[in-house]
Design a protein around this motif. Structure first.
Motif, mmCIF file in Angstrom:
data_model
loop_
_atom_site.group_PDB
_atom_site.id
_atom_site.type_symbol
_atom_site.label_atom_id
_atom_site.label_comp_id
_atom_site.label_asym_id
_atom_site.label_seq_id
_atom_site.Cartn_x
_atom_site.Cartn_y
_atom_site.Cartn_z
ATOM 1 N N SER A 15 0.832 -1.200 0.000
ATOM 2 C CA SER A 15 0.000 0.000 0.000
ATOM 3 C C SER A 15 0.870 1.255 0.000
ATOM 4 N N SER A 16 0.263 2.356 -0.347
ATOM 5 C CA SER A 16 0.949 3.654 -0.356
ATOM 6 C C SER A 16 0.472 4.538 0.789
ATOM 7 N N GLU A 17 -0.127 3.941 1.801
ATOM 8 C CA GLU A 17 -0.719 4.696 2.897
ATOM 9 C C GLU A 17 0.344 5.401 3.749
ATOM 10 N N ASN B 194 -7.095 -1.080 2.460
ATOM 11 C CA ASN B 194 -5.991 -1.096 1.501
ATOM 12 C C ASN B 194 -6.007 -2.310 0.578
ATOM 13 N N GLU C 9 -4.818 -2.064 -3.036
ATOM 14 C CA GLU C 9 -3.412 -1.973 -3.398
ATOM 15 C C GLU C 9 -2.643 -3.260 -3.107
ATOM 16 N N ARG D 194 -12.208 1.722 -6.977
ATOM 17 C CA ARG D 194 -11.133 2.176 -6.107
ATOM 18 C C ARG D 194 -9.778 2.173 -6.813
ATOM 19 N N ARG D 195 -9.550 1.186 -7.648
ATOM 20 C CA ARG D 195 -8.301 1.164 -8.406
ATOM 21 C C ARG D 195 -8.242 2.325 -9.397
ATOM 22 N N LEU E 72 -7.267 5.440 -7.429
ATOM 23 C CA LEU E 72 -5.842 5.415 -7.110
ATOM 24 C C LEU E 72 -4.997 5.752 -8.340
ATOM 25 N N THR F 217 -5.085 9.485 -9.063
ATOM 26 C CA THR F 217 -4.265 10.220 -8.095
ATOM 27 C C THR F 217 -2.789 10.052 -8.408
ATOM 28 N N ARG F 218 -2.365 8.841 -8.706
ATOM 29 C CA ARG F 218 -0.949 8.611 -9.010
ATOM 30 C C ARG F 218 -0.517 9.358 -10.265
#
Length: 509
Positions: free
Chosen positions: A268-270, A283, A286, A367-368, A371, A374-375
């Protein structure tokens, strides 16, 4: 099943005595194919969040990851593949034997007495394998096989580049049918490798101890910095994979080989969490998705397969494509089966086996997608230069010369660069390219953070923020203010003009 799969990719399939085989391009290939013994390569990478490969069109970003893009054009690509466990010592064996992890199972041949090794051993294959975290191959096929798993930490600290090169270098034309199985501890941290093949430092330690472990997981900026470095390390892996594919094509083995590329789990990137590897419903988007590419022998064109394949399906899929049966009951099914095509979501077993987490296909897709957007907003896509400009403040400073900028009167703040000696003269032909600039700042207020800019040879190449590590409550000592930022490999004078460059200290604001 095999006949249906091979026919779908435009091959001539002939049935004889209950077996199916493919007519190759010459007599030797046809003979090997008729015996169902193509070269087989299974590559299992480690801690690989597959969506990092994607560009804005949801396809592989060919600018940054050309080898994976090439593989997707010549294989079955399963973008919805997921793992069913998030810890390597159980996630890798489930790929090899197709069975769900079980409490108390050992990551060796005692805990996994039957697996793909039996399929290829009984078919007369030579077996060449690297198991970085397991020892599933039994002595009957791998003489001298050890009980218990090898130590993982020491392998992460030393020799990853060399072990990768040795294993990939072993994939060569052979006189006997061969099964290559490699578990590669990449793109797993420590993050130090670059898309050019170089590395940011000579040793494995981060320049600021703890910055990519629990003490650093509470910094939002360090979470972005880690994502940036992970993508660069993935670029290194893509480079090595591309070199393998190019050599296999030159030597005539790529086309006739069965090649499967996957990974144990994501990460995860949390920020604000003690671990980025322990799956929960927050998470799962991810940690569960993993890469899966299956290139069948003689496959001429790629196809995107949207099925929700699991890592437990890899072993049955490989057995399917070599026209063999697993000599035991597996939990997985062939990726081309109706059972897999009927799935409508992902499942992952909690690390403590307390329950199974389920997420629907629609929710996981939503959700993917969020993400990914955002990335891409932070790190862009298509070229590596754009990766460096999205996570720091005052991005308009990047590319500006330091000369002529207003200078403040000397104050109490001082910045020191970690391993500054390595930055004083950087040779362009060196394996080490110190593009991670990190250090400490003294003179600031307790817990204060600030914007920083990094200049190389008088030109600002990166901006970032300072951070404080968070130590466990029992450690009462104060953590200092630190900084870290990545600068592009091209920083400094052009390679044709100079063989070295110099990095300057951080500027603080």
């Amino acid at each position: 099943m095999l006949k249906r799969v091979l026919a779908a990719i435009g091959l001539t399939v002939v049935a004889a005595a209950g077996a199916a085989y493919v007519l190759g391009h010459d007599d030797r290939d046809a003979e090997a194919a008729s015996k169902g013994k193509p070269p087989v390569v299974l590559l299992m990478f480690d801690e690989f969040p597959t969506d990092l490969l994607l560009g804005p069109d949801r396809r592989i970003d060919a600018g940054r990851y050309p080898a994976f893009a090439e593989l997707s054009r010549s294989s079955y690509w399963f973008p919805n593949a997921t793992t069913t466990y998030d810890s390597t010592t159980k996630a890798i064996p489930q790929i090899i034997d197709g069975r769900f992890p079980r409490p108390g199972g050992t990551p060796d041949y005692r805990g996994h007495p039957q697996s793909l090794y039996d399929v290829f051993g009984h078919k007369g294959y030579d077996i060449r394998r690297v198991e970085a975290a397991t020892s599933v191959c039994p002595p009957r096929w791998c003489p001298g096989a050890r009980r218990g798993r090898p130590a993982i930490l020491t392998q992460l600290q030393e020799g990853r580049r060399e072990r990768l090169a040795r294993f990939l270098g072993s994939i060569r034309p052979t006189d006997r049918p061969t099964f290559w199985l490699g578990h590669i501890l990449l793109p797993h941290g420590p993050y130090m490798f670059l898309p050019s093949g170089r590395q940011t430092r000579a040793g494995w330690q981060d320049p600021i101890a703890g910055m990519n472990s629990t003490p650093g997981f509470y910094s939002d900026y360090l979470a972005l910095h880690a994502q940036q470095r992970l993508q660069l390390q993935l670029g290194f892996l893509d480079r090595e994979l591309g070199r393998l594919f190019a050599r296999m094509r030159r030597e005539g083995t790529f086309d006739k080989s069965l090649i499967v590329v996957t990974a144990d789990h994501g990460i995860s990137s949390e920020s604000g969490v003690p671990s980025r590897r322990d799956t929960d419903m927050r998470n799962i988007d991810e940690l569960a998705p993993v890469p899966l590419f299956v290139k069948a022998p003689r496959q001429k064109r790629g196809k995107v397969m949207r099925s929700y394949v699991r890592t437990t399906d890899v072993a049955p899929t490989i057995a399917d494509l070599v026209n063999a049966r697993l000599p035991y009951r597996a939990d997985g099914r062939s990726a081309f089966s109706r059972a897999v095509r009927a799935r409508r979501g992902a499942m992952i077993i909690k690390r403590d086996f307390s329950r199974r987490l389920h997420i629907s296909a629609a929710e996981l897709e939503r959700r993917r997608g969020a993400l990914l957007r955002t990335r891409l907003r932070r790190f862009s896509s298509g070229d590596w230069d754009s990766l460096y400009t999205g996570i720091g403040p005052s991005r308009g400073l990047i590319g500006r010369p330091v000369a002529g900028m207003p200078r403040l009167a000397p104050g109490s703040l001082q910045a020191g660069i970690a391993d500054a000696v390595a930055l004083r003269s950087v040779r362009r032909d060196s394996l080490v390219r110190p593009t991670q600039i990190a250090g400490s700042i003294v003179g600031g207020e307790r817990r204060e953070t600030r914007a920083i800019a990094i200049a190389v040879n008088g030109t600002i190449e990166a901006t970032g923020r300072t951070f404080h590590l968070r130590l466990p409550s029992k450690e009462r000592r104060r953590t200092g203010e630190s900084f870290a930022a990545m600068v592009p490999e091209r920083s400094g004078p052009a390679a044709t003009a100079s063989r070295s460059s110099r990095s300057s200290a951080a500027s603080c604001a």
